[in-house]
Design a protein around this motif. Structure first.
Motif, PDB file in Angstrom:
ATOM      1  N   PHE B 102       0.797  -1.205   0.243  1.00 49.29           N
ATOM      2  CA  PHE B 102       0.066  -0.176  -0.037  1.00 49.29           C
ATOM      3  C   PHE B 102       0.912   1.200   0.023  1.00 49.29           C
ATOM      4  O   PHE B 102       0.559   2.084  -0.775  1.00 49.29           O
ATOM      5  CB  PHE B 102      -0.886   0.048   1.188  1.00 49.29           C
ATOM      6  CG  PHE B 102      -1.599   1.177   1.338  1.00 49.29           C
ATOM      7  CD1 PHE B 102      -2.690   1.263   0.867  1.00 49.29           C
ATOM      8  CD2 PHE B 102      -1.286   2.008   2.238  1.00 49.29           C
ATOM      9  CE1 PHE B 102      -3.569   2.489   0.904  1.00 49.29           C
ATOM     10  CE2 PHE B 102      -1.955   3.372   2.648  1.00 49.29           C
ATOM     11  CZ  PHE B 102      -3.268   3.495   1.887  1.00 49.29           C
ATOM     12  N   MET B 103       1.862   1.332   0.876  1.00 44.95           N
ATOM     13  CA  MET B 103       2.733   2.322   0.852  1.00 44.95           C
ATOM     14  C   MET B 103       3.475   2.732  -0.335  1.00 44.95           C
ATOM     15  O   MET B 103       3.815   3.751  -0.739  1.00 44.95           O
ATOM     16  CB  MET B 103       3.767   2.376   2.261  1.00 44.95           C
ATOM     17  CG  MET B 103       3.080   2.515   3.574  1.00 44.95           C
ATOM     18  SD  MET B 103       1.958   3.979   3.822  1.00 44.95           S
ATOM     19  CE  MET B 103       3.242   4.938   4.753  1.00 44.95           C
ATOM     20  N   ASP B 104       3.998   1.616  -0.934  1.00 41.58           N
ATOM     21  CA  ASP B 104       4.633   1.790  -2.241  1.00 41.58           C
ATOM     22  C   ASP B 104       3.850   2.664  -3.276  1.00 41.58           C
ATOM     23  O   ASP B 104       4.504   3.169  -4.087  1.00 41.58           O
ATOM     24  CB  ASP B 104       5.280   0.417  -2.548  1.00 41.58           C
ATOM     25  CG  ASP B 104       6.333  -0.180  -1.696  1.00 41.58           C
ATOM     26  OD1 ASP B 104       6.831   0.691  -1.055  1.00 41.58           O
ATOM     27  OD2 ASP B 104       6.784  -1.269  -1.846  1.00 41.58           O
ATOM     28  N   VAL B 105       2.687   1.984  -3.454  1.00 44.30           N
ATOM     29  CA  VAL B 105       1.558   2.364  -4.440  1.00 44.30           C
ATOM     30  C   VAL B 105       1.312   3.848  -4.455  1.00 44.30           C
ATOM     31  O   VAL B 105       1.337   4.935  -5.165  1.00 44.30           O
ATOM     32  CB  VAL B 105       0.655   1.545  -4.817  1.00 44.30           C
ATOM     33  CG1 VAL B 105      -0.282   1.520  -3.765  1.00 44.30           C
ATOM     34  CG2 VAL B 105      -0.187   2.068  -6.213  1.00 44.30           C
ATOM     35  N   VAL B 106       0.905   4.224  -3.007  1.00 44.60           N
ATOM     36  CA  VAL B 106       0.517   5.533  -2.634  1.00 44.60           C
ATOM     37  C   VAL B 106       1.892   6.535  -2.888  1.00 44.60           C
ATOM     38  O   VAL B 106       1.809   7.376  -3.506  1.00 44.60           O
ATOM     39  CB  VAL B 106       0.106   5.536  -1.218  1.00 44.60           C
ATOM     40  CG1 VAL B 106       0.132   7.082  -0.663  1.00 44.60           C
ATOM     41  CG2 VAL B 106      -1.036   4.979  -0.962  1.00 44.60           C
ATOM     42  N   ALA B 107       2.945   6.138  -2.344  1.00 49.15           N
ATOM     43  CA  ALA B 107       4.198   6.963  -2.807  1.00 49.15           C
ATOM     44  C   ALA B 107       4.428   7.116  -4.166  1.00 49.15           C
ATOM     45  O   ALA B 107       4.740   8.132  -4.387  1.00 49.15           O
ATOM     46  CB  ALA B 107       5.508   6.496  -2.012  1.00 49.15           C
ATOM     47  N   ALA B 108       4.479   6.170  -4.945  1.00 51.44           N
ATOM     48  CA  ALA B 108       5.073   6.181  -6.290  1.00 51.44           C
ATOM     49  C   ALA B 108       3.718   6.404  -7.173  1.00 51.44           C
ATOM     50  O   ALA B 108       4.112   6.942  -8.441  1.00 51.44           O
ATOM     51  CB  ALA B 108       5.954   4.974  -6.681  1.00 51.44           C
ATOM     52  N   HIS B 109       2.644   5.870  -7.145  1.00 51.16           N
ATOM     53  CA  HIS B 109       1.532   5.879  -8.291  1.00 51.16           C
ATOM     54  C   HIS B 109       0.291   6.096  -7.417  1.00 51.16           C
ATOM     55  O   HIS B 109      -0.448   5.238  -7.588  1.00 51.16           O
ATOM     56  CB  HIS B 109       1.595   4.557  -8.902  1.00 51.16           C
ATOM     57  CG  HIS B 109       2.962   3.966  -9.379  1.00 51.16           C
ATOM     58  ND1 HIS B 109       3.318   4.346 -10.428  1.00 51.16           N
ATOM     59  CD2 HIS B 109       3.610   3.306  -9.067  1.00 51.16           C
ATOM     60  CE1 HIS B 109       4.716   4.100 -10.609  1.00 51.16           C
ATOM     61  NE2 HIS B 109       4.762   3.252  -9.988  1.00 51.16           N
TER      62      HIS B 109
END
Lengths: 195, 159
Positions: B102-109
């Motif tokens: 979740f954190m990865d997608v919110v940060a990058a996309h």
């Protein structure tokens, strides 16, 4: 009445429907009430702010920081700060933020042409030179990782922005990297429709 | 003039009495509030499900994705037993996997985040308040990384 989630950019501000349960005012802690600035004469608080009240320490600093960056005196014009906010909202596809700030930009400039062009052609919108430099820089700073470089900075200088104005653009654009990740992640932009 | 104490200006070389130093000084309240916000998302008194160490690990991971290895290293120092999560290329199995994804997608996309992402966290038993805490941490880091990247670009140009 049914609710339809909005997927296209618009200046008509939708309603924001949370994906998580907002804090209930009658169950709020003293710290939450303080951060919400609820008083007996002011009990109207948006669902968005009630959602953010789940993280009360961040909410408490967020509003004054937001106001200082978007409405601070001197430096970049308010309309151009809105353009920085809009650029982030286009990149991050935050329909709600884009609507609020495109509407504000149109009101501040008395002109819907700039935001019409941005909504029509996104990052490739046809804009006047100063708006073009501001929008391009802000679109690039909104990438992950941020992609604004020396040529984008030089374009701002060539368009006449000074140090303070450039800092204000960086701040307003970065602030919407923040706001978009709350609005677009924690809720949906919706319209009421007669069913 | 003395510059405001804020991590946003760490690693930025600014000549005293330059136009840039003056412009930053005129905005010292903003930099002070940025510092307060950083404390609020990384080291809050009320942590919910996310310890200070885990928050620093998540912040390090986001800083790395934003091309700021020095900021990532500084956050990784506070990550304790979660230091391994600071590497954005590492997605371990276990309870935190869904949180990291979740954190990865919110940060990058962020544009790709849908209602299903939030429903997935809720389905994994994560409380709404803790979902908001994750979003605020991520959102603040998006702001902070862009502020730092922008100021460094500006300072490099002014030097």
């Amino acid at each position: 009445m049914s609710q339809t989630v909005i997927h296209r950019f618009t200046r008509t501000v939708p309603r924001w429907r949370p994906r998580v349960t907002p804090v209930k005012l009658d169950e709020a802690t003293p710290a939450q009430l303080d951060a919400l600035q609820v008083t007996p004469s002011n009990t109207r608080v948006s669902d968005y702010v009630l959602v953010l009240a789940h993280d009360v320490e961040t909410l408490k600093v967020r509003s004054p920081l937001f106001n200082a960056i978007m409405y601070g005196r001197d430096g970049l014009s308010r309309a151009e700060r809105e353009l920085g906010a809009i650029a982030a909202s286009i990149v991050n596809r935050c329909i709600y933020c884009a609507a609020v700030h495109a509407d504000r930009h149109a009101q501040l400039t008395g002109d819907t042409g700039v935001t019409d062009a941005i909504f029509l052609n996104g990052e490739k919108a046809d804009l006047a030179p100063r708006d073009r430099a501001i929008f391009d820089f802000a679109v690039k700073l909104s990438q992950t990782p941020p992609a604004a470089g020396p040529a984008d900075l030089q374009a701002l200088r060539d368009a006449g922005l000074d140090e303070g104005e450039i800092i204000d653009l960086i701040l307003s654009n970065a602030l919407f990297g923040w706001a978009n990740r709350l609005m677009h992640v924690l809720g949906d932009p919706v319209r009421q429709e007669a069913s | 003039m003395s510059l405001p104490a804020t991590t946003a200006l760490d690693g930025v070389t600014i000549a005293p009495s330059s136009a840039l130093a003056e412009a930053i000084g005129a905005r010292d309240a903003i930099f002070a509030m940025t510092r307060t916000a950083e404390e609020a998302v990384l080291r809050p008194a009320e942590t919910g499900a996310w310890s200070h160490a885990l928050r620093h690990a998540l912040a390090a991971r986001i800083a790395a994705r934003n091309g700021l290895p020095d900021l990532a290293a500084r956050h990784a120092e506070g990550a304790g037993e979660h230091a391994g999560l600071a590497d954005p290329g590492h997605l371990p199995d276990g309870d935190l996997r869904i949180v990291l994804a979740f954190m990865d997608v919110v940060a990058a996309h962020p544009r790709d985040v849908t209602a299903a992402a939030v429903a997935g966290l809720q389905g994994a038993g994560i409380a709404d308040a803790d979902i908001v805490r994750l979003a605020e941490l991520n959102a603040f880091m998006a702001y902070h990384c862009r502020l730092i990247a922008g100021l460094r670009l500006l300072a490099g140009d002014s030097a």
